[in-house]
Enzyme design. Sequence first.
Site, PDB file in Angstrom:
ATOM      1  N   ALA A 103       0.872  -1.175   0.000  1.00  0.00           N
ATOM      2  CA  ALA A 103       0.000   0.000   0.000  1.00  0.00           C
ATOM      3  C   ALA A 103       0.906   1.221   0.000  1.00  0.00           C
ATOM      4  CB  ALA A 103      -0.870  -0.019   1.239  1.00  0.00           C
ATOM      5  N   GLY A 133       0.447  -4.878   0.934  1.00  0.00           N
ATOM      6  CA  GLY A 133      -0.750  -4.889   0.082  1.00  0.00           C
ATOM      7  C   GLY A 133      -0.516  -5.574  -1.259  1.00  0.00           C
ATOM      8  N   GLU A 177      -0.935  -9.137  -0.460  1.00  0.00           N
ATOM      9  CA  GLU A 177      -2.369  -9.304  -0.163  1.00  0.00           C
ATOM     10  C   GLU A 177      -3.191  -9.319  -1.455  1.00  0.00           C
ATOM     11  OE1 GLU A 177      -2.156  -6.070   2.738  1.00  0.00           O
ATOM     12  OE2 GLU A 177      -3.093  -7.420   4.188  1.00  0.00           O
ATOM     13  N   GLU A 231       4.499  -5.281   7.407  1.00  0.00           N
ATOM     14  CA  GLU A 231       3.784  -4.197   8.094  1.00  0.00           C
ATOM     15  C   GLU A 231       4.268  -3.930   9.519  1.00  0.00           C
ATOM     16  OE1 GLU A 231       2.372  -6.324   6.042  1.00  0.00           O
ATOM     17  OE2 GLU A 231       0.883  -5.321   4.802  1.00  0.00           O
TER      18      GLU A 231
HETATM   19  N1  COA Z   1       4.601   3.072  -0.627  1.00  0.00           N
HETATM   20  C1  COA Z   1       5.003   4.214  -1.202  1.00  0.00           C
HETATM   21  N2  COA Z   1       6.104   4.323  -1.946  1.00  0.00           N
HETATM   22  C2  COA Z   1       6.843   3.230  -2.127  1.00  0.00           C
HETATM   23  C3  COA Z   1       6.493   1.982  -1.569  1.00  0.00           C
HETATM   24  C4  COA Z   1       5.312   1.920  -0.803  1.00  0.00           C
HETATM   25  N3  COA Z   1       4.880   0.788  -0.241  1.00  0.00           N
HETATM   26  N4  COA Z   1       7.426   1.075  -1.916  1.00  0.00           N
HETATM   27  C5  COA Z   1       8.329   1.722  -2.683  1.00  0.00           C
HETATM   28  N5  COA Z   1       7.988   3.026  -2.813  1.00  0.00           N
HETATM   29  C6  COA Z   1       8.671   4.087  -3.553  1.00  0.00           C
HETATM   30  C7  COA Z   1       9.881   4.597  -2.788  1.00  0.00           C
HETATM   31  O1  COA Z   1       9.498   5.559  -1.826  1.00  0.00           O
HETATM   32  C8  COA Z   1      10.689   5.182  -3.923  1.00  0.00           C
HETATM   33  O2  COA Z   1      10.139   6.430  -4.293  1.00  0.00           O
HETATM   34  P1  COA Z   1      11.101   7.728  -4.525  1.00  0.00           P
HETATM   35  O3  COA Z   1      11.992   7.299  -5.654  1.00  0.00           O
HETATM   36  O4  COA Z   1      10.126   8.812  -4.898  1.00  0.00           O
HETATM   37  O5  COA Z   1      11.822   7.925  -3.246  1.00  0.00           O
HETATM   38  C9  COA Z   1      10.433   4.211  -5.062  1.00  0.00           C
HETATM   39  O6  COA Z   1       9.208   3.558  -4.747  1.00  0.00           O
HETATM   40  C10 COA Z   1      11.514   3.174  -5.236  1.00  0.00           C
HETATM   41  O7  COA Z   1      11.673   2.498  -4.013  1.00  0.00           O
HETATM   42  P2  COA Z   1      13.083   2.321  -3.266  1.00  0.00           P
HETATM   43  O8  COA Z   1      12.806   2.104  -1.817  1.00  0.00           O
HETATM   44  O9  COA Z   1      13.973   3.443  -3.634  1.00  0.00           O
HETATM   45  O10 COA Z   1      13.607   0.976  -3.950  1.00  0.00           O
HETATM   46  P3  COA Z   1      14.640  -0.058  -3.339  1.00  0.00           P
HETATM   47  O11 COA Z   1      15.011  -0.971  -4.445  1.00  0.00           O
HETATM   48  O12 COA Z   1      15.712   0.621  -2.612  1.00  0.00           O
HETATM   49  O13 COA Z   1      13.794  -0.889  -2.248  1.00  0.00           O
HETATM   50  C11 COA Z   1      11.865  -2.073  -1.432  1.00  0.00           C
HETATM   51  C12 COA Z   1      12.724  -1.718  -2.652  1.00  0.00           C
HETATM   52  C13 COA Z   1      10.643  -2.822  -1.928  1.00  0.00           C
HETATM   53  C14 COA Z   1      12.675  -3.008  -0.490  1.00  0.00           C
HETATM   54  C15 COA Z   1      11.467  -0.790  -0.675  1.00  0.00           C
HETATM   55  O14 COA Z   1      10.917   0.103  -1.608  1.00  0.00           O
HETATM   56  C16 COA Z   1      10.463  -0.996   0.421  1.00  0.00           C
HETATM   57  O15 COA Z   1      10.801  -1.493   1.490  1.00  0.00           O
HETATM   58  N6  COA Z   1       9.188  -0.583   0.197  1.00  0.00           N
HETATM   59  C17 COA Z   1       8.152  -0.627   1.183  1.00  0.00           C
HETATM   60  C18 COA Z   1       7.686  -2.044   1.388  1.00  0.00           C
HETATM   61  C19 COA Z   1       6.638  -2.104   2.465  1.00  0.00           C
HETATM   62  O16 COA Z   1       6.874  -1.897   3.632  1.00  0.00           O
HETATM   63  N7  COA Z   1       5.386  -2.427   2.056  1.00  0.00           N
HETATM   64  C20 COA Z   1       4.278  -2.560   2.958  1.00  0.00           C
HETATM   65  C21 COA Z   1       3.512  -1.314   3.015  1.00  0.00           C
HETATM   66  S1  COA Z   1       2.149  -1.451   4.146  1.00  0.00           S
END
Ligand code: COA
Length: 258
Positions: A64, A110, A113, A133
Site C-alpha cells: 500500500a 498490500g 495481499e 507491516e
Molecule cells: N509506498 C510508497 N512508496 C513506495 C512503496 C510503498 N509501499 N514502496 C516503494 N515506494 C517508492 C519509494 O518511496 C521510492 O520512491 P522515490 O523514488 O520517490 O523515493 C520508489 O518507490 C523506489 O523504491 P526504493 O525504496 O527506492 O527501492 P529499493 O530498491 O531501494 O527498495 C523495497 C525496494 C521494496 C525493499 C522498498 O521500496 C520498500 O521497502 N518498500 C516498502 C515495502 C513495504 O513496507 N510495504 C508494505 C507497506 S504497508
Amino acid sequence: MSNLIIENKEDTQLITINRPDKLNALNRATIAELGNAVKAADGDKSVKAIVITGSGTKAFVAGADISEFHDYNAEEAKELARNGHQQLFDLIENTETPVIAAINGFALGGGLELAMACHIRLASNNARMGLPEVSLGVIPGYGGTQRLAQLAGKGKAFELIFTAGMIQADEALQCGLVNHVTTPEELIPKSLKIAKKCAANSSVAISGAIRAVNAGYEEGVNGYETEINEFANCFTTEDFKEGTSAFLEKRKANFPGK
Ligand code: COA
C-alpha cells in the site's frame, strides 16, 4: 492519468499496474481503478480469465502507498482498510472469472495481499514476498492475516508477519503460497497459458466452483452445502448440456457460457 495498462490477449484480459517509479505501490486511486477494471472484466462475457501483474522488472506491487496513510487517525485507517477490502480484495476473491496473479518482483504488504486475493499465483524466480507491516508499526490490513494463514498455514503466517521478512519464490512454492515458479521471461506466457486452459472450460461451472471453494472459508456457511447447490445448479445450464453431449459424441465442447 491511468495507473493501469489493460490488454486483451484472446479470451484473457491482462491488467498491468503501472506506477513503476513507486514500485507499483497501491494508492487509493489505483485501488479504485483496479477494482473498477476487475469488475468490468468480470462483467464482460468475452473475458474468460484475468491476469494481474506489475509493470517493470522490479516489482509486482511493493505494498500500500505508505506516503498516503502515514498521518491517518484510527477512523481514517479503518475506512481505508474497509474500502480496500470491498473495492478490491474481496471483489477479486469473489469474481465469477478466474483471476491469476503474475508476481514479477517484490510483492510486499498490500502487494502480497493483492496476489493472495487472486485465485491462482505464479511467481518469477526473482520475486520477493512478505508482509512487512509490523516493521512500520502496523499489521496487514487488506486480508493478509487471514489469507496467508489459509494458504501457507498459521505457523508460516505468524513467522512471516512477526519477522517482517521476505521469502523467495522457491520458499513460497514450498509453503503453498504460489502455484508455480518461472523465469522472468516465462511468467506472462505461462500465466496466459493457464488462463487459456481455464477459458476453454465452462465459465458458468468455474464461477460455481469459485463460490463453492470460497464458501468453505466463510464464517457460518457450510461449504459442502454450497457445493451441493452449485453442483445441482450446473444441471440447469447450457454449458452442462454441451459439455456432456460433446463427451458422448466424442468431440471438443464449445461452451456457450450460460
Ligand atoms: N509506498 C510508497 N512508496 C513506495 C512503496 C510503498 N509501499 N514502496 C516503494 N515506494 C517508492 C519509494 O518511496 C521510492 O520512491 P522515490 O523514488 O520517490 O523515493 C520508489 O518507490 C523506489 O523504491 P526504493 O525504496 O527506492 O527501492 P529499493 O530498491 O531501494 O527498495 C523495497 C525496494 C521494496 C525493499 C522498498 O521500496 C520498500 O521497502 N518498500 C516498502 C515495502 C513495504 O513496507 N510495504 C508494505 C507497506 S504497508
